[in-house]
Each structure stands twice: as C-alpha cells, then as structure tokens.
Design an enzyme around this catalytic site. Sequence first.
Site, PDB file in Angstrom:
ATOM      1  N   TRP A 182       0.866  -1.310   0.042  1.00  0.00           N
ATOM      2  CA  TRP A 182      -0.049   0.070   0.016  1.00  0.00           C
ATOM      3  C   TRP A 182       1.044   1.167  -0.042  1.00  0.00           C
ATOM      4  O   TRP A 182       1.889   1.285   0.888  1.00  0.00           O
ATOM      5  CB  TRP A 182      -0.937   0.070   1.179  1.00  0.00           C
ATOM      6  CG  TRP A 182      -1.707   1.333   1.446  1.00  0.00           C
ATOM      7  CD1 TRP A 182      -2.687   1.730   0.469  1.00  0.00           C
ATOM      8  CD2 TRP A 182      -1.309   2.524   2.291  1.00  0.00           C
ATOM      9  NE1 TRP A 182      -3.227   3.213   0.809  1.00  0.00           N
ATOM     10  CE2 TRP A 182      -2.180   3.472   1.539  1.00  0.00           C
ATOM     11  CE3 TRP A 182      -0.255   2.949   3.207  1.00  0.00           C
ATOM     12  CZ2 TRP A 182      -2.111   4.773   2.130  1.00  0.00           C
ATOM     13  CZ3 TRP A 182      -0.296   4.071   3.501  1.00  0.00           C
ATOM     14  CH2 TRP A 182      -1.245   4.945   3.076  1.00  0.00           C
ATOM     15  N   GLU A 223      -3.269  -3.160  -2.123  1.00  0.00           N
ATOM     16  CA  GLU A 223      -4.321  -2.387  -1.312  1.00  0.00           C
ATOM     17  C   GLU A 223      -4.746  -0.962  -2.086  1.00  0.00           C
ATOM     18  O   GLU A 223      -3.862  -0.367  -2.304  1.00  0.00           O
ATOM     19  CB  GLU A 223      -4.008  -2.178   0.161  1.00  0.00           C
ATOM     20  CG  GLU A 223      -5.190  -1.710   0.905  1.00  0.00           C
ATOM     21  CD  GLU A 223      -4.714  -1.403   2.183  1.00  0.00           C
ATOM     22  OE1 GLU A 223      -3.551  -1.281   2.618  1.00  0.00           O
ATOM     23  OE2 GLU A 223      -5.620  -1.099   3.089  1.00  0.00           O
ATOM     24  N   LYS A 225      -6.959   2.441  -2.343  1.00  0.00           N
ATOM     25  CA  LYS A 225      -7.567   3.467  -1.424  1.00  0.00           C
ATOM     26  C   LYS A 225      -8.155   4.682  -2.349  1.00  0.00           C
ATOM     27  O   LYS A 225      -7.444   5.081  -3.376  1.00  0.00           O
ATOM     28  CB  LYS A 225      -6.491   3.981  -0.550  1.00  0.00           C
ATOM     29  CG  LYS A 225      -7.146   4.916   0.512  1.00  0.00           C
ATOM     30  CD  LYS A 225      -6.014   4.964   1.471  1.00  0.00           C
ATOM     31  CE  LYS A 225      -6.613   5.876   2.816  1.00  0.00           C
ATOM     32  NZ  LYS A 225      -5.859   6.258   3.948  1.00  0.00           N
ATOM     33  N   ASP A 258      -9.625  -3.074   1.856  1.00  0.00           N
ATOM     34  CA  ASP A 258      -9.743  -2.354   3.036  1.00  0.00           C
ATOM     35  C   ASP A 258     -10.800  -1.781   2.915  1.00  0.00           C
ATOM     36  O   ASP A 258     -11.323  -0.828   2.151  1.00  0.00           O
ATOM     37  CB  ASP A 258      -8.570  -1.431   3.412  1.00  0.00           C
ATOM     38  CG  ASP A 258      -8.551  -0.778   4.394  1.00  0.00           C
ATOM     39  OD1 ASP A 258      -9.768  -0.335   5.032  1.00  0.00           O
ATOM     40  OD2 ASP A 258      -7.584  -0.556   5.275  1.00  0.00           O
ATOM     41  N   HIS A 261     -11.744   1.853   2.662  1.00  0.00           N
ATOM     42  CA  HIS A 261     -11.172   2.718   1.436  1.00  0.00           C
ATOM     43  C   HIS A 261     -11.896   2.939   0.254  1.00  0.00           C
ATOM     44  O   HIS A 261     -11.357   3.035  -0.893  1.00  0.00           O
ATOM     45  CB  HIS A 261      -9.990   1.882   0.754  1.00  0.00           C
ATOM     46  CG  HIS A 261      -8.554   1.910   1.847  1.00  0.00           C
ATOM     47  ND1 HIS A 261      -7.327   1.616   1.758  1.00  0.00           N
ATOM     48  CD2 HIS A 261      -8.600   2.550   3.020  1.00  0.00           C
ATOM     49  CE1 HIS A 261      -6.663   1.987   2.747  1.00  0.00           C
ATOM     50  NE2 HIS A 261      -7.433   2.426   3.458  1.00  0.00           N
ATOM     51  N   ASP A 293     -13.058   8.940   6.392  1.00  0.00           N
ATOM     52  CA  ASP A 293     -11.768   8.445   7.124  1.00  0.00           C
ATOM     53  C   ASP A 293     -12.005   6.897   7.398  1.00  0.00           C
ATOM     54  O   ASP A 293     -13.080   6.390   7.605  1.00  0.00           O
ATOM     55  CB  ASP A 293     -11.298   9.247   8.288  1.00  0.00           C
ATOM     56  CG  ASP A 293      -9.676   8.763   8.320  1.00  0.00           C
ATOM     57  OD1 ASP A 293      -9.016   8.416   7.247  1.00  0.00           O
ATOM     58  OD2 ASP A 293      -8.966   9.334   9.345  1.00  0.00           O
ATOM     59  N   ASP A 295      -9.880   3.471   9.259  1.00  0.00           N
ATOM     60  CA  ASP A 295      -8.844   3.157  10.667  1.00  0.00           C
ATOM     61  C   ASP A 295      -9.724   3.430  11.971  1.00  0.00           C
ATOM     62  O   ASP A 295      -8.940   3.496  12.912  1.00  0.00           O
ATOM     63  CB  ASP A 295      -7.657   3.915  10.423  1.00  0.00           C
ATOM     64  CG  ASP A 295      -6.925   3.694   9.009  1.00  0.00           C
ATOM     65  OD1 ASP A 295      -7.095   2.300   8.599  1.00  0.00           O
ATOM     66  OD2 ASP A 295      -6.427   4.821   8.409  1.00  0.00           O
ATOM     67  N   ASP A 325      -7.039  -3.612  10.659  1.00  0.00           N
ATOM     68  CA  ASP A 325      -6.391  -2.408  10.316  1.00  0.00           C
ATOM     69  C   ASP A 325      -6.936  -1.131  10.850  1.00  0.00           C
ATOM     70  O   ASP A 325      -7.896  -0.526  10.286  1.00  0.00           O
ATOM     71  CB  ASP A 325      -5.901  -2.324   8.627  1.00  0.00           C
ATOM     72  CG  ASP A 325      -5.082  -1.276   8.315  1.00  0.00           C
ATOM     73  OD1 ASP A 325      -4.670  -0.616   9.221  1.00  0.00           O
ATOM     74  OD2 ASP A 325      -5.201  -0.569   7.297  1.00  0.00           O
TER      75      ASP A 325
END
Length: 417
Positions: A182, A223, A225, A258, A261, A293, A295, A325
């Site tokens: 990533w 990955e 995003k 993810d 993302h 966002d 995470d 993650d």
Amino acid sequence: MDTRYESAKQIYASFGVDVDAAIAKLKNVPVSLHCWQGDDVIGFDNDGALTGGIQTTGNYPGKAKTPEQLMQDMDKVISLCPGKKKLNIHACYAIFEDGEWVDRNKLEPKHFKKWVEFAKARNMGIDFNPTFFSHPMQKDGLTLSHPDKEVRDFWIEHGKACIRISQYFAEETGVPCVMNIWTGDGFKDIPADRMGPRMRYKDSIEQILSEPFDFNKVKPCVESKVFGIGVEAYTAGSAEFTLSFAAMHKDKCLPLMDNGHYHPTEVVSDKIPALLCFFPELALHVTRGIRWDSDHVVVLDDETKEIAKEIVRCDALDRVYIALDYFDASINRISAWTVGFRSLQKALLMALCTPNAALAKLQNESNFTELMVMQEEAKMLPFEDVWAKYCEECGVASGTEWFEDVKKYEKDVLSLR
Ligand code: RNT
Ligand code: ZN
C-alpha cells in the site's frame, strides 16, 4: 452457563445450525493482529512522525516505545482475545541490534529475527508490509509512482527486500506470509496527468514482483484507497488500478480490500463474492470507516457482520486472508486493540451460526417472503450463550471482565512508561 449453552444449542439446531461445529471451526481461522495499533503506526526505524496519507489522532498515555513494550502489549491483547492469531508487522518495525541501522532498501531477514522468535513461541504465522510512508524518500507525497527514477528505485529495492523477508517468515513459521503493498501516492489537488503516475506505479510493482519467491509461501497483495489525508484529489492506487493489477498478475499477486477505502455507500461485503468468482484467494483489511476516513476501531456493526457472513457463506474461510487495520491513539490502546479483535471474532462466530444453507435455499426457490422473515428471526437467536462457550473454551472472559484486566495493566504497566 452450560445449561444456557445447551438450551441455545437446541434453539440453533431447530434452525439447522450446529453451534459445536461453528465453535470448532472458528478456532482454526487465523486473524492477523496488526502491531501498529500499539504505537500509533510509528515503528522503530524513524524519528517518529507519521506521514504519507494516514494519521493517528489522540495522545492517550502509555503507548509502546520499544520492541519489548510493543511485544508485552501484544501479549496482553492476545491473552484477552479468543481465536487463532497471526502477527502482522510493518517493515518500519525492524529491530536493530548493537547500534546497527540500515535504510529500508537494505533491510534483511535478520532485522526481524526477534519478531520470528515472538511469533514462533506463540505458534503464529506472520504477515508483512513494506512501509512506503514516514520516510524522507517519500518525496512530494510519492514513492513507487514518483517521476524521479532514483526515488522509485529506492522503494522498489525496499519492496524486493520485503519479498525476501516475507519468504523468510514463511519458511521460519511454516505459514504463508501475506505481503501487502500500500502506498499513499497521490495528489492533494486536481492533477494534470492521472495516467503517468499509474503507469510508473504499475512498472514499479512489477519490478518488485520480479524478485524470486514461492507463491505458495509469499502472498503479495495490492491494496487500493480512494483518497488519503493530504491526497484528497487523486490516488495512484485506486480501486480499478489495484484490482486490474491483481487480475493481470494472478500468478503472483492478490487483491486486498480495506473496507475503509471506498466511497461511503460501497460495501466490501458485496465485493467479496464478486472477487471470489475470479480470484482463488484474496485479502482483507477489516477496519471501520467513518464519513471520509478509515482506520477506526472495528466494532460489531452491520458491515463487519456482513463481511464475516459473506466469507462464511461463500465457504471461503480458507481463501480469504483476514487482517485487522485500525489505529486509535485517543483511548487506551490495549482496549482498542482488544475491542477490534473481539468484535471481528463475534462477527465470524455469528456468521458461522447463521442458517446460511436454509436461507440460500429460500432465495433459490424465490421464496422472498419467507426469506425476509427468517433473516429477521435469525437475528434473534441466543448468540451470547454461544459466544460465552467459545470464549470459555479459548480460556478468555466472555463479558467485560477482560476490561478489568486492561485497567490493571494500565495502572501497573502503561502508566509507568
Ligand atoms: C492506509 C492503509 C494501510 C495502512 C497500514 C498501516 O489507509 O489502510 O493498510 O493502514 O499499512
Ligand atoms: Zn489497510
């Protein structure tokens, strides 16, 4: 508790679900525990500022500052969570000894020997990530896609070094190592050239993957995003880019999704069965997006449940590499780590305790009225009793007792740092 479990077992059985089998199955599903929740994604090889499209906020006391502290904290988390764990580390967590330091393009297996010892002693495999952020060679927010060949070459060398380290992890532990690529490469504002950086990114990843490795042991991933902090307008590694890359390099690369993302109304749970039609294996970062966002700490929300359900329904527990993650520096980090891991375990166990075959049958008979009724009924099954049994068999608390342990650890260990 056993009587509660026995009664729950009967209720589930009346729905055609064998909860003993569900518990037994989950015990063998590895979930990768990311080391970076313990120190706000800092690592040990740099001066400590997190840069490159991601950010931690908060200043809760007690973060791990040394490898020993991070390992001690991970051990605490492991002791509070049921289920099989795998260790997930980033290249920036290299452990240098005797005053040695090497830059990321020169990393070697020996710099991760301590992590191998840690993982082996706990019977865990290891997943790995080259670290393309928090480093002076990340220039103008770019790494593998930078127009300057010198910058790209530095990061290509880093990627190749990480392939060799991943192979070492797999050989030492006997468990395949998922190595995720990533980068935060992108632009804050409207670019004039969107394809150029992607062509360079493509070439760079291809060069990294030209490093020899055994695809049965090393599982490189890409990955995607949609945007990052400071790179709001454009990312080189968009969804279409990484998915196409993985599809074109199926013999040596997997897609990694993810769930923080994507555009807010897109769901990874729906993408899993789509990709499983084409890819023998895929990888996930389970996280929690809020508005723009990703995470945030994973909780037992609808999408986490849905992701787990899709993996189970597609009978793909052995085709999907599951990793966590998230990173939150505003609350007790051990608690954050634990809540996330336990929430995913709950989601997986719930998925395994769902009458999936019976529901699919209703769908295939186009009996959508009954399907809706049964889907709603299934939500009310006495899950807590199955969870309690699973935790008991794994030797961990099923209720909030684990949090007492965290408070004690904060007082005895974290507050003294
Ligand atoms: C960032 C990506 C990436 C990182 C980790 C630390 O948005 O999700 O996976 O979180 O590599
Ligand atoms: Zn991620």
